[in-house]
Design a protein around this motif. Structure first.
Motif, PDB file in Angstrom:
ATOM      1  N   VAL A   1       0.849  -1.190   0.000  1.00 29.42           N
ATOM      2  CA  VAL A   1       0.000   0.000   0.000  1.00 29.42           C
ATOM      3  C   VAL A   1       0.887   1.242   0.000  1.00 29.42           C
ATOM      4  O   VAL A   1       1.886   1.319   0.708  1.00 29.42           O
ATOM      5  N   MET A   2       0.541   2.205  -0.849  1.00 25.12           N
ATOM      6  CA  MET A   2       1.363   3.405  -0.990  1.00 25.12           C
ATOM      7  C   MET A   2       0.475   4.621  -1.174  1.00 25.12           C
ATOM      8  O   MET A   2      -0.709   4.509  -1.525  1.00 25.12           O
ATOM      9  N   GLY A   3       1.040   5.787  -0.941  1.00 18.99           N
ATOM     10  CA  GLY A   3       0.300   7.020  -1.135  1.00 18.99           C
ATOM     11  C   GLY A   3      -0.024   7.236  -2.607  1.00 18.99           C
ATOM     12  O   GLY A   3       0.579   6.624  -3.488  1.00 18.99           O
ATOM     13  N   PRO A   4      -0.959   8.149  -2.892  1.00 19.53           N
ATOM     14  CA  PRO A   4      -1.416   8.362  -4.280  1.00 19.53           C
ATOM     15  C   PRO A   4      -0.549   9.329  -5.077  1.00 19.53           C
ATOM     16  O   PRO A   4      -0.911   9.707  -6.185  1.00 19.53           O
ATOM     17  N   PHE A   5       0.598   9.709  -4.552  1.00 18.60           N
ATOM     18  CA  PHE A   5       1.371  10.814  -5.118  1.00 18.60           C
ATOM     19  C   PHE A   5       1.945  10.528  -6.501  1.00 18.60           C
ATOM     20  O   PHE A   5       2.252  11.451  -7.239  1.00 18.60           O
ATOM     21  N   LEU A   6       2.130   9.257  -6.858  1.00 18.77           N
ATOM     22  CA  LEU A   6       2.656   8.897  -8.172  1.00 18.77           C
ATOM     23  C   LEU A   6       1.578   8.382  -9.113  1.00 18.77           C
ATOM     24  O   LEU A   6       1.854   8.134 -10.288  1.00 18.77           O
ATOM     25  N   GLY A   7       0.382   8.166  -8.603  1.00 20.65           N
ATOM     26  CA  GLY A   7      -0.675   7.589  -9.431  1.00 20.65           C
ATOM     27  C   GLY A   7      -0.375   6.162  -9.842  1.00 20.65           C
ATOM     28  O   GLY A   7      -0.766   5.724 -10.925  1.00 20.65           O
ATOM     29  N   GLN A   8       0.302   5.399  -8.946  1.00 19.60           N
ATOM     30  CA  GLN A   8       0.747   4.054  -9.304  1.00 19.60           C
ATOM     31  C   GLN A   8       0.038   2.945  -8.513  1.00 19.60           C
ATOM     32  O   GLN A   8       0.393   1.781  -8.656  1.00 19.60           O
ATOM     33  N   VAL A   9      -0.938   3.304  -7.706  1.00 22.65           N
ATOM     34  CA  VAL A   9      -1.602   2.296  -6.879  1.00 22.65           C
ATOM     35  C   VAL A   9      -2.220   1.195  -7.738  1.00 22.65           C
ATOM     36  O   VAL A   9      -2.009   0.002  -7.508  1.00 22.65           O
ATOM     37  N   GLY A  10      -2.985   1.578  -8.751  1.00 26.24           N
ATOM     38  CA  GLY A  10      -3.629   0.586  -9.605  1.00 26.24           C
ATOM     39  C   GLY A  10      -2.663  -0.104 -10.542  1.00 26.24           C
ATOM     40  O   GLY A  10      -2.697  -1.328 -10.719  1.00 26.24           O
ATOM     41  N   SER A  11      -1.762   0.661 -11.140  1.00 25.98           N
ATOM     42  CA  SER A  11      -0.820   0.083 -12.103  1.00 25.98           C
ATOM     43  C   SER A  11       0.103  -0.927 -11.455  1.00 25.98           C
ATOM     44  O   SER A  11       0.407  -1.977 -12.031  1.00 25.98           O
ATOM     45  N   ALA A  12       0.570  -0.642 -10.241  1.00 26.23           N
ATOM     46  CA  ALA A  12       1.451  -1.582  -9.535  1.00 26.23           C
ATOM     47  C   ALA A  12       0.723  -2.882  -9.227  1.00 26.23           C
ATOM     48  O   ALA A  12       1.301  -3.972  -9.305  1.00 26.23           O
ATOM     49  N   ALA A  13      -0.566  -2.797  -8.888  1.00 22.24           N
ATOM     50  CA  ALA A  13      -1.352  -4.005  -8.619  1.00 22.24           C
ATOM     51  C   ALA A  13      -1.522  -4.841  -9.882  1.00 22.24           C
ATOM     52  O   ALA A  13      -1.469  -6.081  -9.840  1.00 22.24           O
ATOM     53  N   LEU A  14      -1.723  -4.174 -11.016  1.00 26.69           N
ATOM     54  CA  LEU A  14      -1.846  -4.890 -12.286  1.00 26.69           C
ATOM     55  C   LEU A  14      -0.538  -5.584 -12.648  1.00 26.69           C
ATOM     56  O   LEU A  14      -0.531  -6.711 -13.160  1.00 26.69           O
ATOM     57  N   GLU A  15       0.581  -4.933 -12.393  1.00 31.18           N
ATOM     58  CA  GLU A  15       1.882  -5.557 -12.608  1.00 31.18           C
ATOM     59  C   GLU A  15       2.027  -6.811 -11.747  1.00 31.18           C
ATOM     60  O   GLU A  15       2.488  -7.859 -12.225  1.00 31.18           O
ATOM     61  N   ASP A  16       1.628  -6.706 -10.477  1.00 26.95           N
ATOM     62  CA  ASP A  16       1.691  -7.869  -9.578  1.00 26.95           C
ATOM     63  C   ASP A  16       0.972  -9.066 -10.181  1.00 26.95           C
ATOM     64  O   ASP A  16       1.468 -10.198 -10.152  1.00 26.95           O
ATOM     65  N   ALA A  17      -0.225  -8.810 -10.707  1.00 24.34           N
ATOM     66  CA  ALA A  17      -1.053  -9.893 -11.241  1.00 24.34           C
ATOM     67  C   ALA A  17      -0.347 -10.628 -12.375  1.00 24.34           C
ATOM     68  O   ALA A  17      -0.327 -11.868 -12.423  1.00 24.34           O
TER      69      ALA A  17
ATOM     70  N   LYS B   1      11.449   0.904  -5.060  1.00 28.31           N
ATOM     71  CA  LYS B   1      11.623   2.213  -5.691  1.00 28.31           C
ATOM     72  C   LYS B   1      10.324   3.018  -5.656  1.00 28.31           C
ATOM     73  O   LYS B   1      10.336   4.220  -5.371  1.00 28.31           O
ATOM     74  N   LEU B   2       9.202   2.363  -5.959  1.00 25.74           N
ATOM     75  CA  LEU B   2       7.918   3.064  -5.920  1.00 25.74           C
ATOM     76  C   LEU B   2       7.583   3.522  -4.503  1.00 25.74           C
ATOM     77  O   LEU B   2       7.155   4.667  -4.299  1.00 25.74           O
ATOM     78  N   SER B   3       7.766   2.634  -3.535  1.00 26.44           N
ATOM     79  CA  SER B   3       7.411   2.977  -2.161  1.00 26.44           C
ATOM     80  C   SER B   3       8.320   4.064  -1.606  1.00 26.44           C
ATOM     81  O   SER B   3       7.874   4.942  -0.860  1.00 26.44           O
ATOM     82  N   LEU B   4       9.609   4.028  -1.980  1.00 22.45           N
ATOM     83  CA  LEU B   4      10.537   5.051  -1.503  1.00 22.45           C
ATOM     84  C   LEU B   4      10.173   6.417  -2.074  1.00 22.45           C
ATOM     85  O   LEU B   4      10.170   7.433  -1.357  1.00 22.45           O
ATOM     86  N   LYS B   5       9.860   6.452  -3.360  1.00 20.01           N
ATOM     87  CA  LYS B   5       9.515   7.736  -3.973  1.00 20.01           C
ATOM     88  C   LYS B   5       8.219   8.303  -3.404  1.00 20.01           C
ATOM     89  O   LYS B   5       8.130   9.507  -3.108  1.00 20.01           O
ATOM     90  N   THR B   6       7.216   7.461  -3.213  1.00 17.43           N
ATOM     91  CA  THR B   6       5.957   7.950  -2.637  1.00 17.43           C
ATOM     92  C   THR B   6       6.150   8.358  -1.175  1.00 17.43           C
ATOM     93  O   THR B   6       5.539   9.316  -0.705  1.00 17.43           O
ATOM     94  N   TYR B   7       7.019   7.635  -0.473  1.00  9.33           N
ATOM     95  CA  TYR B   7       7.309   7.992   0.923  1.00  9.33           C
ATOM     96  C   TYR B   7       7.955   9.378   1.000  1.00  9.33           C
ATOM     97  O   TYR B   7       7.580  10.211   1.842  1.00  9.33           O
TER      98      TYR B   7
END
Length: 386
Positions: free
Chosen positions: A278-294, A341-347
């Motif tokens: 789970v990450m903040g919405p600052f990069l707009g990657q919440v949905g895209s990262a989940a799709l990558e996981d799948a 990398k995604l979590s660090l940048k959003t953090y």
């Protein structure tokens, strides 16, 4: 459901990640069962931004062409569109065989079978399911993540309100992402089509009454009051929004160091999506990262599961469990650095919103410039073929 039901692959959570994972497995010829606590598809919420990396994953899932017809491209150097969340969920679910999703199934707990070590899933109605493989896509408050012993997500001192506003005669706005900021408040808007606009407001603090997040009228009034310093067109947009699509959330995140050091497998159990990162919405990657996981998870399973009989018993069962474990380990290995990398940048982006010290803000911005020289590199990522 009868007590003691045995299922090869169980996915907990019928949101974007859970449905995408089931669809990815289906496209690899692997059957799964999705347990969703709601009585119908969860179409609540406003919209979700999908950038190039997310569209590449949707292409692999076979639904990108259909979804592109529902949203206009945003004016950027890469592909970006904002999808109505219900359109995305419905399209993912529509690609699944009948019976894949089982509604009204709230998972209370997960524990290992003392004889086989396979996970036992305790449901709210008292029934128990034995899963050969369990994938938790059950969000930030994940029961499956608790079973894995993952640390709970942390909280930013930030709230996010999202909504949809329809302009029956057309909004006349350019198809671009527009954002305004005043002190600690930010408001942004993204056109979805010629009449529908997605907007969000991010601000510090959170109402002390948790029930407020369930009151659309209050959310609307509360949001208008918080952005009264912004242009009148923004206030009008919020006032005209659909109350049923309003959401108010406290921004949560899994710390980058927990992504780096977290143990995302126990036996044949793992997590994906917000349950994992789970990450903040600052990069707009919440949905895209989940799709990558799948896509990555299904690919790893397909590569390994052809070697074994997933329903094996006796001596062969231990071999099967080891192979499943190898598949999950491969998934975690392929995802960890990307998610770090995604979590660090959003953090870091979230921290910038909270720091009051100019020195702390300067140090954070300097660190971001060193670590993330290309501000859009994360959207060019390709998770690979399914």
């Amino acid at each position: 459901m009868e007590y003691g039901e045995e299922i090869n692959i169980v996915i907990v959570g019928g949101g974007i990640c859970g449905l995408a994972t089931a669809l990815a497995l289906h496209r690899k010829g692997i059957k799964s069962l999705v347990l969703e606590r709601s009585e119908t598809l969860r179409e609540t919420g406003a919209a979700i931004e999908i950038y190039t990396n997310g569209w590449r994953a949707l292409d692999q899932l076979g639904v990108a062409s259909k979804l592109r017809q529902t949203a206009l491209p945003i004016q950027r150097s890469e592909e970006a569109r904002c999808l109505v969340r219900s359109d995305l969920v419905t399209t993912l679910a529509g690609g699944l065989p009948l019976g894949t999703i089982r509604f009204g199934c709230q998972v209370l707990s997960v524990q290992p079978d003392p004889l086989t070590s396979y996970p036992l899933i305790q449901l709210h109605n008292g029934s128990v399911i034995t899963a050969r493989i369990l994938i938790g896509c059950d969000g930030a408050h994940s029961v499956v993540a608790d079973f894995l012993g993952l640390k709970p997500p942390k909280l930013f001192v930030l709230r996010a309100v999202r909504g949809l506003t329809c302009y029956p005669s057309g909004h006349g706005l350019p198809t671009e992402f527009t954002r305004f900021q005043w002190e600690n408040s930010t408001i942004g808007r993204i056109p979805i089509d010629d009449k529908l606009v997605h907007w969000f407001v991010a601000d510090q603090g959170y109402p002390p009454d948790s029930n407020i997040s369930k009151d659309p009228e209050f959310i609307q009034e509360f949001t208008v009051e918080s952005i009264k310093a912004f242009p009148e067109e923004m206030l009008d947009m919020v006032r005209r929004s659909d109350p049923e699509k309003l959401t108010l959330t406290h921004v949560r995140y899994r710390a980058p160091w927990d992504i780096l050091l977290g143990k995302f497998r126990k036996g044949t159990v793992t997590v994906a999506g917000d349950a994992m990162h789970v990450m903040g919405p600052f990069l707009g990657q919440v949905g895209s990262a989940a799709l990558e996981d799948a896509v990555v998870l299904a690919r790893c399973f397909a590569h390994k599961l052809h070697q074994v009989d997933i329903s094996a018993e006796g001596r062969q069962m231990r071999i099967t469990q080891n192979v499943i474990g190898e598949a999950i380990d491969q998934f975690v290995k392929q995802r960890r650095m990307r998610l770090l990398k995604l979590s660090l940048k959003t953090y870091l982006l979230g921290s910038l919103r909270q720091f009051s010290s100019s020195l702390a803000k300067f140090a954070t911005m300097a660190l971001m410039m060193i670590l993330f020289r290309d501000p859009n590199a994360h959207t060019q990522y390709y998770c690979g073929d399914l």
